[in-house]
Design a protein around this motif. Sequence first.
Motif, PDB file in Angstrom:
ATOM      1  N   TYR A  57      46.170  78.808  73.159  1.00 38.42           N
ATOM      2  CA  TYR A  57      46.200  78.560  70.835  1.00 38.42           C
ATOM      3  C   TYR A  57      46.331  77.032  71.152  1.00 38.42           C
ATOM      4  CZ  TYR A  57      47.016  78.898  66.536  1.00 38.42           C
ATOM      5  OH  TYR A  57      46.930  79.063  65.229  1.00 38.42           O
ATOM      6  N   GLN A  58      47.394  76.738  71.422  1.00 37.36           N
ATOM      7  CA  GLN A  58      47.344  74.802  71.174  1.00 37.36           C
ATOM      8  C   GLN A  58      45.913  74.711  71.368  1.00 37.36           C
ATOM      9  OE1 GLN A  58      50.610  73.096  73.099  1.00 37.36           O
ATOM     10  NE2 GLN A  58      51.993  74.804  71.689  1.00 37.36           N
ATOM     11  N   LYS A  59      45.564  74.318  72.484  1.00 40.27           N
ATOM     12  CA  LYS A  59      44.142  73.857  73.507  1.00 40.27           C
ATOM     13  C   LYS A  59      42.961  73.989  72.356  1.00 40.27           C
ATOM     14  CE  LYS A  59      45.940  70.787  76.066  1.00 40.27           C
ATOM     15  NZ  LYS A  59      45.882  70.129  76.620  1.00 40.27           N
ATOM     16  N   ILE A  60      43.427  75.345  71.704  1.00 35.29           N
ATOM     17  CA  ILE A  60      41.942  75.682  70.943  1.00 35.29           C
ATOM     18  C   ILE A  60      42.014  74.735  69.747  1.00 35.29           C
ATOM     19  CG2 ILE A  60      40.790  77.685  69.671  1.00 35.29           C
ATOM     20  CD1 ILE A  60      41.501  79.865  72.127  1.00 35.29           C
ATOM     21  N   GLN A  61      42.848  74.531  69.692  1.00 35.85           N
ATOM     22  CA  GLN A  61      42.919  74.086  67.707  1.00 35.85           C
ATOM     23  C   GLN A  61      42.811  72.738  67.973  1.00 35.85           C
ATOM     24  OE1 GLN A  61      44.431  75.706  64.604  1.00 35.85           O
ATOM     25  NE2 GLN A  61      43.962  77.477  65.859  1.00 35.85           N
ATOM     26  N   GLN A  62      43.702  71.690  69.016  1.00 35.76           N
ATOM     27  CA  GLN A  62      43.744  70.280  69.279  1.00 35.76           C
ATOM     28  C   GLN A  62      41.108  70.412  69.893  1.00 35.76           C
ATOM     29  OE1 GLN A  62      45.537  69.736  73.390  1.00 35.76           O
ATOM     30  NE2 GLN A  62      47.476  69.559  71.876  1.00 35.76           N
ATOM     31  N   SER A  63      40.472  71.426  69.963  1.00 32.52           N
ATOM     32  CA  SER A  63      39.453  70.300  70.477  1.00 32.52           C
ATOM     33  C   SER A  63      38.724  71.336  69.338  1.00 32.52           C
ATOM     34  CB  SER A  63      39.114  71.609  71.748  1.00 32.52           C
ATOM     35  OG  SER A  63      38.819  73.323  70.583  1.00 32.52           O
ATOM     36  N   SER A  64      38.993  71.928  68.304  1.00 29.89           N
ATOM     37  CA  SER A  64      38.416  73.225  66.865  1.00 29.89           C
ATOM     38  C   SER A  64      39.076  71.556  65.889  1.00 29.89           C
ATOM     39  CB  SER A  64      39.144  73.582  66.171  1.00 29.89           C
ATOM     40  OG  SER A  64      40.374  73.094  65.936  1.00 29.89           O
ATOM     41  N   VAL A  65      39.707  70.610  66.168  1.00 28.48           N
ATOM     42  CA  VAL A  65      39.346  69.265  65.593  1.00 28.48           C
ATOM     43  C   VAL A  65      38.548  68.264  65.664  1.00 28.48           C
ATOM     44  CG1 VAL A  65      41.525  66.838  64.845  1.00 28.48           C
ATOM     45  CG2 VAL A  65      42.323  68.900  65.030  1.00 28.48           C
ATOM     46  N   ASN A  66      38.830  68.597  67.059  1.00 29.41           N
ATOM     47  CA  ASN A  66      37.413  67.741  68.168  1.00 29.41           C
ATOM     48  C   ASN A  66      36.084  67.906  67.523  1.00 29.41           C
ATOM     49  OD1 ASN A  66      39.228  65.336  68.848  1.00 29.41           O
ATOM     50  ND2 ASN A  66      38.913  66.448  71.133  1.00 29.41           N
ATOM     51  N   ARG A  67      36.419  68.942  67.262  1.00 30.91           N
ATOM     52  CA  ARG A  67      34.295  69.672  67.612  1.00 30.91           C
ATOM     53  C   ARG A  67      33.574  69.742  65.215  1.00 30.91           C
ATOM     54  NH1 ARG A  67      35.249  75.948  68.122  1.00 30.91           N
ATOM     55  NH2 ARG A  67      37.009  75.233  69.153  1.00 30.91           N
ATOM     56  N   GLN A  68      34.663  68.888  64.238  1.00 32.40           N
ATOM     57  CA  GLN A  68      33.985  68.289  63.362  1.00 32.40           C
ATOM     58  C   GLN A  68      33.462  67.503  63.268  1.00 32.40           C
ATOM     59  OE1 GLN A  68      34.990  70.184  60.873  1.00 32.40           O
ATOM     60  NE2 GLN A  68      36.289  70.994  62.167  1.00 32.40           N
ATOM     61  N   SER A  69      33.055  66.895  64.711  1.00 34.18           N
ATOM     62  CA  SER A  69      32.089  65.879  64.817  1.00 34.18           C
ATOM     63  C   SER A  69      30.523  66.981  65.181  1.00 34.18           C
ATOM     64  CB  SER A  69      32.240  64.806  65.583  1.00 34.18           C
ATOM     65  OG  SER A  69      31.968  65.283  66.853  1.00 34.18           O
ATOM     66  N   ASN A  70      29.416  65.559  64.919  1.00 33.45           N
ATOM     67  CA  ASN A  70      28.353  66.423  64.869  1.00 33.45           C
ATOM     68  C   ASN A  70      27.765  66.582  66.050  1.00 33.45           C
ATOM     69  OD1 ASN A  70      27.968  66.940  62.173  1.00 33.45           O
ATOM     70  ND2 ASN A  70      26.954  65.183  61.851  1.00 33.45           N
ATOM     71  N   THR A  71      28.667  65.924  68.125  1.00 33.07           N
ATOM     72  CA  THR A  71      28.159  65.963  68.697  1.00 33.07           C
ATOM     73  C   THR A  71      27.300  67.744  69.044  1.00 33.07           C
ATOM     74  OG1 THR A  71      30.420  65.586  68.458  1.00 33.07           O
ATOM     75  CG2 THR A  71      29.342  66.488  71.214  1.00 33.07           C
ATOM     76  N   VAL A  72      26.293  67.141  69.831  1.00 34.77           N
ATOM     77  CA  VAL A  72      25.937  68.377  70.155  1.00 34.77           C
ATOM     78  C   VAL A  72      25.633  68.973  71.494  1.00 34.77           C
ATOM     79  CG1 VAL A  72      23.353  69.811  70.498  1.00 34.77           C
ATOM     80  CG2 VAL A  72      23.418  67.778  68.504  1.00 34.77           C
ATOM     81  N   LEU A  73      26.650  70.305  71.703  1.00 32.27           N
ATOM     82  CA  LEU A  73      26.980  70.780  73.652  1.00 32.27           C
ATOM     83  C   LEU A  73      25.423  71.200  74.312  1.00 32.27           C
ATOM     84  CD1 LEU A  73      29.647  72.354  72.816  1.00 32.27           C
ATOM     85  CD2 LEU A  73      29.896  69.594  73.535  1.00 32.27           C
ATOM     86  N   THR A  74      25.168  70.727  75.260  1.00 33.96           N
ATOM     87  CA  THR A  74      23.542  70.802  76.010  1.00 33.96           C
ATOM     88  C   THR A  74      24.469  72.008  77.088  1.00 33.96           C
ATOM     89  OG1 THR A  74      22.640  69.614  75.817  1.00 33.96           O
ATOM     90  CG2 THR A  74      22.192  70.905  78.365  1.00 33.96           C
ATOM     91  N   ILE A  75      24.293  73.833  76.567  1.00 37.74           N
ATOM     92  CA  ILE A  75      24.645  74.475  77.502  1.00 37.74           C
ATOM     93  C   ILE A  75      23.564  74.868  78.759  1.00 37.74           C
ATOM     94  CG2 ILE A  75      25.909  76.593  77.827  1.00 37.74           C
ATOM     95  CD1 ILE A  75      26.660  75.873  74.675  1.00 37.74           C
ATOM     96  N   PRO A  76      23.826  74.962  79.897  1.00 33.97           N
ATOM     97  CA  PRO A  76      22.993  75.565  80.914  1.00 33.97           C
ATOM     98  C   PRO A  76      22.680  76.997  80.866  1.00 33.97           C
ATOM     99  CG  PRO A  76      24.363  74.380  81.603  1.00 33.97           C
ATOM    100  CD  PRO A  76      24.800  74.607  80.501  1.00 33.97           C
ATOM    101  N   VAL A  77      21.159  77.542  80.395  1.00 32.53           N
ATOM    102  CA  VAL A  77      21.276  78.807  80.420  1.00 32.53           C
ATOM    103  C   VAL A  77      20.219  79.238  81.470  1.00 32.53           C
ATOM    104  CG1 VAL A  77      20.123  81.379  78.952  1.00 32.53           C
ATOM    105  CG2 VAL A  77      21.979  79.139  78.032  1.00 32.53           C
TER     106      VAL A  77
END
Length: 115
Positions: A57-77
């Motif tokens: 839960y703590q890691k998710i909360q920390q990563s949600s702060v980092n997600r506020q940027s406009n970083t585009v993630l590439t997910i291979p499909v």
Amino acid sequence: MKKLILLVLLLFSGLSRAQVPQIAPLPGCSSDEHRHSKLSRDPDYRNRMREMNDYIYQKIQQSSVNRQSNTVLTIPVVVHIIHNNGPENISNAQVNTAMAVSQSGLFKHRTLSNR
């Protein structure tokens, strides 16, 4: 006589249902069974699970702060299309269109969730 025939038919219909195989309930998830077994045998297991969930839960909360940027993630499909060389086979264009639609939905969700 009619009552006797009716009684025989009723008994026969009851017996014929006895021949229908009963469908056994589907077994539950083995991981759930294992977890319940572990909880009953190991008193410290519950505490370790709680600590692990708190850490996640703590890691998710920390990563949600980092997600506020406009970083585009590439997910291979990888898309697997199972077909019999018939009309159920779809084209690459249909796959690409489906991916574009799902991506646009993700981008809409992301912009709504950042507000």
